[in-house]
Write a protein that holds these residues in place. Structure first.
Motif, PDB file in Angstrom:
ATOM      1  N   TRP A   1       4.317   7.385 -13.398  1.00  0.00           N
ATOM      2  CA  TRP A   1       3.050   8.107 -13.546  1.00  0.00           C
ATOM      3  C   TRP A   1       1.996   7.200 -14.180  1.00  0.00           C
ATOM      4  CZ3 TRP A   1       0.094  12.042 -12.264  1.00  0.00           C
ATOM      5  CH2 TRP A   1      -0.941  12.429 -13.112  1.00  0.00           C
ATOM      6  N   MET A   2       2.401   6.450 -15.190  1.00  0.00           N
ATOM      7  CA  MET A   2       1.463   5.579 -15.896  1.00  0.00           C
ATOM      8  C   MET A   2       1.195   4.279 -15.129  1.00  0.00           C
ATOM      9  SD  MET A   2       0.694   7.252 -18.606  1.00  0.00           S
ATOM     10  CE  MET A   2       1.325   8.545 -19.693  1.00  0.00           C
ATOM     11  N   GLY A   3       2.188   3.787 -14.379  1.00  0.00           N
ATOM     12  CA  GLY A   3       2.076   2.457 -13.820  1.00  0.00           C
ATOM     13  C   GLY A   3       1.755   2.349 -12.345  1.00  0.00           C
ATOM     14  N   ALA A   4       2.078   3.396 -11.558  1.00  0.00           N
ATOM     15  CA  ALA A   4       1.908   3.276 -10.103  1.00  0.00           C
ATOM     16  C   ALA A   4       0.444   3.109  -9.708  1.00  0.00           C
ATOM     17  CB  ALA A   4       2.511   4.481  -9.398  1.00  0.00           C
ATOM     18  N   ALA A   5      -0.455   3.745 -10.435  1.00  0.00           N
ATOM     19  CA  ALA A   5      -1.881   3.598 -10.102  1.00  0.00           C
ATOM     20  C   ALA A   5      -2.309   2.145 -10.235  1.00  0.00           C
ATOM     21  CB  ALA A   5      -2.723   4.494 -11.008  1.00  0.00           C
ATOM     22  N   GLY A   6      -1.772   1.452 -11.236  1.00  0.00           N
ATOM     23  CA  GLY A   6      -2.106   0.046 -11.419  1.00  0.00           C
ATOM     24  C   GLY A   6      -1.612  -0.826 -10.286  1.00  0.00           C
ATOM     25  N   MET A   7      -0.505  -0.414  -9.641  1.00  0.00           N
ATOM     26  CA  MET A   7       0.011  -1.180  -8.506  1.00  0.00           C
ATOM     27  C   MET A   7      -0.982  -1.202  -7.356  1.00  0.00           C
ATOM     28  SD  MET A   7       4.009  -0.098  -8.260  1.00  0.00           S
ATOM     29  CE  MET A   7       4.094  -0.883  -6.662  1.00  0.00           C
ATOM     30  N   ARG A   8      -1.844  -0.186  -7.291  1.00  0.00           N
ATOM     31  CA  ARG A   8      -2.830  -0.125  -6.211  1.00  0.00           C
ATOM     32  C   ARG A   8      -4.021  -1.037  -6.488  1.00  0.00           C
ATOM     33  NH1 ARG A   8      -3.709   6.089  -4.637  1.00  0.00           N
ATOM     34  NH2 ARG A   8      -4.643   5.062  -2.811  1.00  0.00           N
ATOM     35  N   ILE A   9      -4.007  -1.671  -7.654  1.00  0.00           N
ATOM     36  CA  ILE A   9      -5.061  -2.614  -8.021  1.00  0.00           C
ATOM     37  C   ILE A   9      -4.502  -4.035  -8.092  1.00  0.00           C
ATOM     38  CG2 ILE A   9      -6.743  -3.233  -9.789  1.00  0.00           C
ATOM     39  CD1 ILE A   9      -6.759  -0.276 -10.633  1.00  0.00           C
ATOM     40  N   ALA A  10      -3.337  -4.172  -8.754  1.00  0.00           N
ATOM     41  CA  ALA A  10      -2.744  -5.502  -8.950  1.00  0.00           C
ATOM     42  C   ALA A  10      -2.470  -6.184  -7.614  1.00  0.00           C
ATOM     43  CB  ALA A  10      -1.446  -5.370  -9.748  1.00  0.00           C
TER      44      ALA A  10
ATOM     45  N   ILE B   1       0.833  -1.201   0.000  1.00  0.00           N
ATOM     46  CA  ILE B   1       0.000   0.000   0.000  1.00  0.00           C
ATOM     47  C   ILE B   1       0.867   1.251   0.000  1.00  0.00           C
ATOM     48  CG2 ILE B   1      -1.733   1.291   1.291  1.00  0.00           C
ATOM     49  CD1 ILE B   1      -2.692  -1.377   2.445  1.00  0.00           C
ATOM     50  N   VAL B   2       1.864   1.285   0.880  1.00  0.00           N
ATOM     51  CA  VAL B   2       2.712   2.470   1.015  1.00  0.00           C
ATOM     52  C   VAL B   2       3.565   2.687  -0.231  1.00  0.00           C
ATOM     53  CG1 VAL B   2       4.526   3.562   2.384  1.00  0.00           C
ATOM     54  CG2 VAL B   2       2.746   2.215   3.512  1.00  0.00           C
ATOM     55  N   ALA B   3       4.094   1.598  -0.797  1.00  0.00           N
ATOM     56  CA  ALA B   3       4.973   1.724  -1.960  1.00  0.00           C
ATOM     57  C   ALA B   3       4.228   2.315  -3.152  1.00  0.00           C
ATOM     58  CB  ALA B   3       5.561   0.365  -2.326  1.00  0.00           C
ATOM     59  N   ALA B   4       3.035   1.804  -3.438  1.00  0.00           N
ATOM     60  CA  ALA B   4       2.283   2.310  -4.586  1.00  0.00           C
ATOM     61  C   ALA B   4       1.958   3.791  -4.427  1.00  0.00           C
ATOM     62  CB  ALA B   4       1.005   1.501  -4.761  1.00  0.00           C
ATOM     63  N   ARG B   5       1.554   4.176  -3.230  1.00  0.00           N
ATOM     64  CA  ARG B   5       1.237   5.582  -2.973  1.00  0.00           C
ATOM     65  C   ARG B   5       2.490   6.444  -3.090  1.00  0.00           C
ATOM     66  NH1 ARG B   5      -2.922   8.741  -3.497  1.00  0.00           N
ATOM     67  NH2 ARG B   5      -1.333   9.899  -4.616  1.00  0.00           N
ATOM     68  N   THR B   6       3.623   5.952  -2.590  1.00  0.00           N
ATOM     69  CA  THR B   6       4.878   6.715  -2.645  1.00  0.00           C
ATOM     70  C   THR B   6       5.329   6.925  -4.086  1.00  0.00           C
ATOM     71  OG1 THR B   6       5.560   5.868  -0.480  1.00  0.00           O
ATOM     72  CG2 THR B   6       7.295   6.758  -1.906  1.00  0.00           C
ATOM     73  N   LEU B   7       5.218   5.902  -4.911  1.00  0.00           N
ATOM     74  CA  LEU B   7       5.614   6.026  -6.309  1.00  0.00           C
ATOM     75  C   LEU B   7       4.712   7.019  -7.042  1.00  0.00           C
ATOM     76  CD1 LEU B   7       6.363   2.292  -7.176  1.00  0.00           C
ATOM     77  CD2 LEU B   7       7.995   4.107  -6.661  1.00  0.00           C
ATOM     78  N   GLN B   8       3.433   7.008  -6.732  1.00  0.00           N
ATOM     79  CA  GLN B   8       2.537   8.003  -7.317  1.00  0.00           C
ATOM     80  C   GLN B   8       2.923   9.402  -6.865  1.00  0.00           C
ATOM     81  OE1 GLN B   8      -1.548   6.597  -6.389  1.00  0.00           O
ATOM     82  NE2 GLN B   8      -1.882   6.797  -8.588  1.00  0.00           N
TER      83      GLN B   8
END
Length: 420
Positions: free
Chosen positions: A376-385, A337-344
């Motif tokens: 920018w394109m991929g971090a949002a997907g990490m919050r789903i995958a 959770i934290v990693a995806a938000r941090t990358l965004q």
């Protein structure tokens, strides 16, 4: 918690570093990305070749048993190799699903002859496998899949599959896939599923790439239109599909250590140093101010640094558990959770500093912008995958904090009853 390698781990790290130094160029910058200017097909071919070289050297599947061509190594060794590989300019990630999730399910649950036929080719990059799980109405809850597999009624020993899968990674390049199907709607949803493996060029299989905002098509829709699969391509028992799926999902734990790009906060500092905010002339000063001299910008840098350090500490807890032969705890779920938000947040920050130029691509702004563009394109997907933020938080709340589970209206109901 142990922050240092053991003697054995340090020796293995040095072995990895020496081999990588002899076989790949080291990155000139932490944010350097492999494959600039290459097409998706060219990147895939480079990944196959690199996987083959790794396999020959014993780094292709470190945790696999030796009888399947692996090293028989520990999860901590796999993580150490990935950490070291992250410092070199090589294609990474293309075989994560194939070798990290699908093939381990195959050699655990499939007939030994199937493993003999496919495992070696997959290990050496000659075969790429995809995992056909999610559907338009079954993402976070895979128990709701509707892709049907029905016994042949024409005397053939096999099954006919009809349905649709979605978000299937690299299906357009995959040679084979492992597909989860519904074989019995008259039992509870997780009890009526069966797994098969399938040739991705079989008659009736249609693959439609999903075009992403950056122009890439990493994911795909896959349609099955009266696809015949012989029964000898069944993986596990009839009705045992969820057990096969769980084997693959449990292997996802080895992805720790590969989420955060190395030294992301240093990349942010370099961008801040290069960013002229143009305040100097407005205040009658002799020179303009960089973003690094701006207190509000430095506060955002501090937040990024603290998140990165917190993630590193969580990773150390997970690695300590793995190194001691224990299962990692909740820290890995929280880290996702934290990693995806941090990358965004990093990509937002970098784009804000560029002002109106922040909407431009790496083609316009140069190689140093490629990492920002990817995140920018991929971090949002990490919050789903691998489970949405909401699902992961529920799991942490129920399984770690001991909070009461959410009410389940479907408990004990058959799949057919759930469909109304």
């Amino acid at each position: 918690m142990d922050f240092n390698d053991s003697i054995e781990e340090a020796a293995f790290r040095e072995e990895c570093r020496e081999w990588l130094t002899e076989n790949a160029p080291r990155k000139e910058r932490p944010d350097e990305v492999f494959g600039r200017g290459m097409s998706a097909a060219e990147l895939m071919q480079a990944a196959r070749e690199w996987q083959g070289r790794k396999a020959e050297a014993g780094f292709g599947a470190i945790t696999w048993p030796e009888q399947f061509g692996g090293r028989g190594g520990s999860p901590i060794q796999e993580v150490i190799y990935r950490q070291e590989e992250g410092n070199f300019k090589v294609p990474v990630g293309a075989f994560n699903v194939s070798l990290g999730m699908v093939i381990p399910s195959l050699f655990v649950h499939a007939d030994p002859e199937v493993s003999k036929q496919h495992v070696s080719d997959a290990l050496h990059g000659k075969e790429l496998w995809c995992q056909l799980l999610s559907e338009p109405g079954a993402g976070s809850d895979l128990g709701m899949i509707r892709t049907r597999a029905e016994r042949c009624s024409d005397g053939r020993d096999g099954w006919i599959i009809n349905g649709q899968k979605v978000w299937t990674t690299l299906a357009q390049f995959a040679d084979c896939g492992m597909v989860l199907t519904r074989t019995d709607p008259d039992v509870p949803k997780f009890a009526g599923m069966t797994t098969f493996f399938i040739d991705m060029d079989a008659p009736g299989v249609e693959i439609r790439p999903i075009r992403q905002a950056n122009g890439d098509a990493e994911f795909n829709e896959v349609f099955f239109n009266d696809v015949f699969i012989p029964d000898n391509q069944r993986v596990g028992e009839v009705g045992g599909g969820w057990k096969v799926t769980l084997t693959g999902l449990m292997n996802e734990r080895l992805s720790i250590g590969g989420v955060m790009p190395p030294e992301l906060w240093r990349t942010a500092i370099k961008q801040m140093q290069d960013c002229d905010l143009g305040y100097g002339q407005s205040y009658g000063q002799g020179d303009n101010r960089t973003a690094l001299q701006d207190s509000a910008m430095r506060q955002q840098l501090s937040d990024l640094y603290l998140n990165a350090q917190g993630l590193w500490l969580l990773q150390c807890r997970g690695l300590t558990a793995l190194g001691q032969g224990r299962e990692p705890g909740a820290e890995l779920s929280v880290a996702k959770i934290v990693a995806a938000r941090t990358l965004q947040d990093f990509s937002y920050f970098a784009m804000d500093m560029k002002g109106t130029q922040g909407i431009l691509t790496a083609e316009d702004l140069g190689d140093s912008w490629q990492l920002v563009e990817q995140l920018w394109m991929g971090a949002a997907g990490m919050r789903i995958a691998g489970g949405t933020d909401e699902i992961v938080k529920n799991n942490v709340g129920e399984r770690v904090l001991g909070l009461p589970p959410e009410p389940r209206a479907d408990k004990g109901m058959t799949f057919k009853q759930l469909l109304g």
